[in-house]
Design a protein around this motif. Structure first.
Motif, PDB file in Angstrom:
ATOM      1  N   ARG A  14     -36.314  29.426   1.045  1.00 41.09           N
ATOM      2  CA  ARG A  14     -36.930  28.625  -0.015  1.00 41.09           C
ATOM      3  C   ARG A  14     -37.558  29.492  -1.091  1.00 41.09           C
ATOM      4  O   ARG A  14     -37.312  29.307  -2.285  1.00 41.09           O
ATOM      5  N   THR A  17     -35.022  31.834  -2.982  1.00 37.48           N
ATOM      6  CA  THR A  17     -34.155  31.033  -3.852  1.00 37.48           C
ATOM      7  C   THR A  17     -34.945  30.504  -5.040  1.00 37.48           C
ATOM      8  O   THR A  17     -34.470  30.560  -6.188  1.00 37.48           O
ATOM      9  N   PHE A 168     -35.451  22.533   0.699  1.00 30.40           N
ATOM     10  CA  PHE A 168     -34.494  23.571   1.062  1.00 30.40           C
ATOM     11  C   PHE A 168     -34.214  23.525   2.562  1.00 30.40           C
ATOM     12  O   PHE A 168     -35.121  23.319   3.375  1.00 30.40           O
ATOM     13  N   ARG A 170     -31.285  25.397   5.596  1.00 32.20           N
ATOM     14  CA  ARG A 170     -30.067  26.130   5.921  1.00 32.20           C
ATOM     15  C   ARG A 170     -29.017  25.133   6.410  1.00 32.20           C
ATOM     16  O   ARG A 170     -29.334  24.014   6.826  1.00 32.20           O
ATOM     17  N   THR A 212     -28.983  26.385   1.748  1.00 36.72           N
ATOM     18  CA  THR A 212     -29.063  27.834   1.583  1.00 36.72           C
ATOM     19  C   THR A 212     -28.260  28.544   2.673  1.00 36.72           C
ATOM     20  O   THR A 212     -28.004  27.981   3.738  1.00 36.72           O
ATOM     21  N   ILE A 258     -26.416  27.395  -2.043  1.00 39.98           N
ATOM     22  CA  ILE A 258     -26.498  28.834  -2.274  1.00 39.98           C
ATOM     23  C   ILE A 258     -25.716  29.560  -1.177  1.00 39.98           C
ATOM     24  O   ILE A 258     -26.011  29.389   0.003  1.00 39.98           O
ATOM     25  N   THR A 286     -23.048  34.066  -5.845  1.00 35.99           N
ATOM     26  CA  THR A 286     -24.470  33.810  -5.639  1.00 35.99           C
ATOM     27  C   THR A 286     -25.190  33.684  -6.981  1.00 35.99           C
ATOM     28  O   THR A 286     -25.993  32.760  -7.191  1.00 35.99           O
TER      29      THR A 286
END
Length: 306
Positions: A14, A17, A168, A170, A212, A258, A286
């Motif tokens: 988080r 990013t 955010f 994963r 992410t 991302i 990216t």
């Protein structure tokens, strides 16, 4: 516009990013302010390469001290002037301002009171007048930082200001479940926001999700996989997509994705253009993902079209 960045778990990427998105937005010409509300782990300074505030500031003017009423003003650091990434440099030609308000070194989570919430709303009002984008990085989970900004933005003096939320997570089963729970679950953002006076539907409409460390099944990074692994990965990725849709955090409410990048995982700092085009240690995809997410933050069409 004010944008709050949150996550249910630590380790989502988080903060790194959010810092990269703030950097990209400033490079696009906007004046950007970044507030480190991760009070227990204020590492935005390190991510931006501002080593004087690498683990928060010891000046007595960090956000914790300001919000507690022990500092008259919060420190504001010029990232362009103080960052050591690529060597000290002035603001790049065409870039907007990039200002960091750091947390306090040795700080931690703290209970919220009415006076603190008012100081917070006053700070947001001032910064919203000065900067095109104010990005606030919150502590993970159902934190005091989240309570503070929900209380502050429910204040009638700031309620008409445009605010958005990025959650955010994963691209894993546990992170998907946790992100959905943080927003929709008991005592989550929607429950807490409603309790402090927000309209639930309006608050929900202001929330989007960012995935992410995503490895797409067709990524070149996976070309070394055995056929059996590739088949499994395709199948599991499909199951994750179904799970996200079921939990109401599928593609229709995803603002960005991302890619997994070794520089983000290990260096945890801003990816500058030299990292992509000169040393080539970071992936072009990216940088493009950060660039696109930075644009979409304030693009009403992008949000309405989701």
């Amino acid at each position: 516009m004010i944008v709050f960045a949150t996550s249910d778990k630590g380790g989502t990427g988080r903060s790194v990013t959010s810092c990269n998105v703030a950097y990209r937005r400033a490079m696009q010409g906007s004046d950007v302010c970044y507030l480190d509300f991760d009070f227990g782990s204020p590492t935005a300074g390190a991510i931006f390469g501002v080593e004087a505030a690498g683990q928060g500031t010891a000046s007595g003017g960090g956000l914790h001290e300001y919000l507690a009423g022990r500092a008259a003003e919060a420190d504001q650091l010029d990232v362009w002037a103080q960052s050591e990434l690529g060597g000290p440099r002035a603001r790049p030609l065409g870039a907007g301002r990039l200002t960091l308000l750091p947390g306090d070194s040795g700080g931690g989570e703290f209970p919220v009171d009415a006076a603190m919430a008012r100081r917070c709303s006053d700070l947001f009002l001032r910064l919203d007048e000065e900067f095109e984008l104010t990005l606030v990085d919150l502590s993970a989970g159902r934190s005091y930082a989240t309570e503070l900004v929900l209380r502050a933005t429910a204040d009638p003096v700031i309620a008409d200001k445009k605010a958005r939320w990025l959650v955010f997570h994963r691209w894993t089963r546990q992170h998907i479940v946790s992100a959905a729970g943080l927003v929709f679950g008991p005592y989550g953002v929607l429950d807490a926001g409603t309790a402090w006076g927000h309209q639930r539907r309006e608050l929900e409409d202001s929330i989007r999700f960012v995935r992410t460390a995503v490895l797409e099944p067709d990524s070149p990074q996976l070309s070394v996989l055995r056929p059996e692994q590739s088949v499994w990965l395709q199948s599991y990725n499909t199951s994750l997509q179904k799970l996200a849709a079921k939990l109401r955090i599928g593609r229709s409410v995803m603002l960005g994705s991302i890619p997994l990048d070794p520089v983000l995982q290990w260096r945890e700092q801003i990816i500058v253009e030299d990292d992509i085009s000169t040393t080539r240690i970071a992936n072009e995809e990216t940088g493009q993902a950060f660039e696109e997410l930075a644009k979409r933050l304030t693009d009403d069409g992008a949000w309405e079209g989701l």
